[in-house]
Design a protein around this motif. Structure first.
Motif, PDB file in Angstrom:
ATOM      1  N   MET A   1      49.427  29.190  29.701  1.00 12.22           N
ATOM      2  CA  MET A   1      49.138  30.122  28.527  1.00 12.22           C
ATOM      3  C   MET A   1      47.700  30.318  28.430  1.00 12.22           C
ATOM      4  N   LEU A   2      46.921  29.364  28.584  1.00 16.89           N
ATOM      5  CA  LEU A   2      45.284  29.442  28.155  1.00 16.89           C
ATOM      6  C   LEU A   2      45.042  30.139  29.255  1.00 16.89           C
ATOM      7  N   PHE A   3      45.257  29.684  30.602  1.00 22.11           N
ATOM      8  CA  PHE A   3      45.003  30.435  31.994  1.00 22.11           C
ATOM      9  C   PHE A   3      45.118  32.225  31.419  1.00 22.11           C
ATOM     10  N   SER A   4      46.460  32.537  31.294  1.00 21.43           N
ATOM     11  CA  SER A   4      46.805  34.005  30.998  1.00 21.43           C
ATOM     12  C   SER A   4      46.019  34.533  30.093  1.00 21.43           C
ATOM     13  N   LYS A   5      45.757  33.772  28.874  1.00 19.34           N
ATOM     14  CA  LYS A   5      44.740  34.391  27.610  1.00 19.34           C
ATOM     15  C   LYS A   5      43.326  34.664  28.216  1.00 19.34           C
TER      16      LYS A   5
ATOM     17  N   CYS B   1      43.321  38.383  25.993  1.00 22.64           N
ATOM     18  CA  CYS B   1      44.310  39.197  24.972  1.00 22.64           C
ATOM     19  C   CYS B   1      44.502  38.209  23.641  1.00 22.64           C
ATOM     20  N   SER B   2      44.906  38.534  22.814  1.00 18.52           N
ATOM     21  CA  SER B   2      45.142  37.816  21.408  1.00 18.52           C
ATOM     22  C   SER B   2      46.411  36.762  21.706  1.00 18.52           C
TER      23      SER B   2
ATOM     24  N   LEU C   1      53.242  39.157  26.437  1.00 14.01           N
ATOM     25  CA  LEU C   1      53.268  39.078  27.764  1.00 14.01           C
ATOM     26  C   LEU C   1      54.040  38.120  28.290  1.00 14.01           C
ATOM     27  N   VAL C   2      54.278  36.867  27.681  1.00 16.54           N
ATOM     28  CA  VAL C   2      55.075  35.784  28.118  1.00 16.54           C
ATOM     29  C   VAL C   2      56.547  36.342  27.935  1.00 16.54           C
ATOM     30  N   LEU C   3      56.864  37.084  26.841  1.00 14.29           N
ATOM     31  CA  LEU C   3      58.350  37.410  26.721  1.00 14.29           C
ATOM     32  C   LEU C   3      58.708  38.504  27.680  1.00 14.29           C
TER      33      LEU C   3
ATOM     34  N   ARG D   1      47.965  43.147  34.105  1.00 19.45           N
ATOM     35  CA  ARG D   1      48.399  42.983  32.559  1.00 19.45           C
ATOM     36  C   ARG D   1      49.379  44.092  32.384  1.00 19.45           C
ATOM     37  N   GLU D   2      49.425  45.252  32.929  1.00 20.51           N
ATOM     38  CA  GLU D   2      50.278  46.086  32.624  1.00 20.51           C
ATOM     39  C   GLU D   2      51.861  45.699  33.222  1.00 20.51           C
ATOM     40  N   THR D   3      51.392  45.222  34.200  1.00 18.26           N
ATOM     41  CA  THR D   3      52.551  45.012  34.935  1.00 18.26           C
ATOM     42  C   THR D   3      52.834  43.451  35.617  1.00 18.26           C
TER      43      THR D   3
END
Length: 396
Positions: A278-282, A287-288, A295-297, A328-330
């Protein structure tokens, strides 16, 4: 907070952290395969010193008469040939009684020579047990031919029998149970009490997350049929993972969604690995916390795959000219391996489709999904342009 009682029993199985299933984006089948590959306990109670002992000539002669490749056994499991006692003719006879021909018997004993070290009584007991969930002996011998090690693992026969009875009482169909026996035999090695405790934990979790009593068993049976390795988890580790998600802002309903979407494989993760992913994706998507949760959902792969895997796939997309904004969009595109992405981009590029300026939706989905998208783009490209004012030539 989850209303789940903590259990102190320790799980002796180490679960996998990556897997692959039919969907090219989800690596479910390797988890299944790797866990199953460790299910047959070789050499546990037999002499394995190949230097100081001689081969059992009677065993070799009996195997030779059955057209078994002795050289193959010597190369892979020579220790079997060193045992003083073997039941080659008896085991072959039992297989033949079930309808196995000479070729099948030879194939089974070549791939699982340990079978001849089992007593006829053990194999007959195993035969009766497996027949209780098979349609007929024809199906049984086919399963033995495909998965001989699963069938000839008789050490856990008592636990197998108790677990099979429990699964039937639970409502699992026999065809699902036979799939467990062949492809996930390790779920039968634990005492049935351990299996029951995991099922009870799943039931309590489902209800405390907002699930209904009416749908509870349907949900659990579906989850088990998709991922029987859930049963190798401990109730404590399962609770820790769910509480981690709740502490990170996911509502009970959202946690239930993730459990279903990830087919329960979320229990095979740890709070530490999920936190790193999650930290990597953030950091990548800037993103907040709320945006990250959304995004995870949208793409549970962001939670499931390790930061290392996500980074590798992200870099692969960037090398193809795709932007971070597009990803990020897909984000579902990160479910695909780099090799699959490269192959699909190459095919689309051949049609003149510019992935850099277009949407990534065309890359997504299973192989079948992609072929449908590809076909639509291809037919659109080949369709002739209709000119409504062009004259129509009519011959008299």
């Amino acid at each position: 907070m989850l209303r789940v009682a903590a259990h102190s029993a320790k799980d002796t199985f180490t679960l996998l952290t990556r897997f692959q299933y039919c969907n090219p984006g989800w690596n479910f089948s390797s988890a299944w395969t790797e866990a199953a590959s460790r299910s047959f306990p070789t050499r546990s109670s037999y002499t394995t010193d190949t230097k100081s002992r001689e081969e059992n000539k009677k065993t070799i002669e009996n195997l030779y008469r059955l057209s078994v490749d002795i050289k193959k056994i010597r190369r892979l499991k020579e220790w079997v040939l060193l045992q003083d006692v073997a039941y080659v003719q008896e085991i072959a006879g039992i297989l033949q009684e079930m309808g196995a021909d000479e070729t099948t018997v030879a194939s089974v004993l070549e791939r699982c020579p340990e079978a001849v070290l089992r007593t006829p009584a053990e194999i007959n007991s195993q035969r009766a047990l497996w027949q209780s969930v098979c349609q007929n002996e024809k199906q049984l011998i086919k399963l033995i031919e495909q998965f001989p090690e699963s069938f000839f693992t008789t050490k856990y026969h008592k636990n197998q029998k108790a677990n099979i009875l429990f699964f039937q009482e639970l409502g699992l169909k026999n065809n699902i149970i036979t799939r467990f026996l062949t492809s996930a035999p390790s779920v039968f090695y634990n005492p049935v009490e351990k299996t029951k405790s995991v099922i009870e934990t799943l039931q309590q979790n489902y209800l405390s997350l907002g699930g209904s009593d009416a749908n509870m068993m349907i949900w659990i049976l579906k989850l088990l049929s998709q991922n029987p390795f859930i049963l190798l988890n401990t109730p404590t580790s399962m609770q820790e993972n769910l509480e981690f998600l709740q502490k990170n802002g996911f509502t009970d309903n959202e946690v239930l969604q993730l459990l279903s979407k990830l087919k329960g494989f979320i229990f095979q993760l740890t709070p530490t690995t999920m936190q790193k992913s999650m930290l990597f994706s953030k950091n990548v998507f800037k993103c907040s916390d709320q945006e990250l949760k959304e995004l995870v959902l949208k793409c549970p792969a962001l939670l499931y795959y390790s930061a290392t895997v996500l980074e590798e796939r992200l870099e692969g997309l960037l090398r193809e000219g795709v932007s971070v904004a597009q990803i990020r969009e897909t984000p579902m595109v990160l479910e695909l391996t780099t090799q699959i992405v490269q192959y699909r981009i190459k095919k689309l590029s051949a049609l003149g489709y510019d992935i850099k300026s277009g949407t990534l939706e065309s890359l997504n989905g299973t192989k079948k999904d992609f072929e449908v998208s590809y076909g639509k783009i291809q037919s659109k490209k080949e369709r002739p342009i209709f000119n409504p004012v062009a004259p129509i030539n009519i011959e008299d």
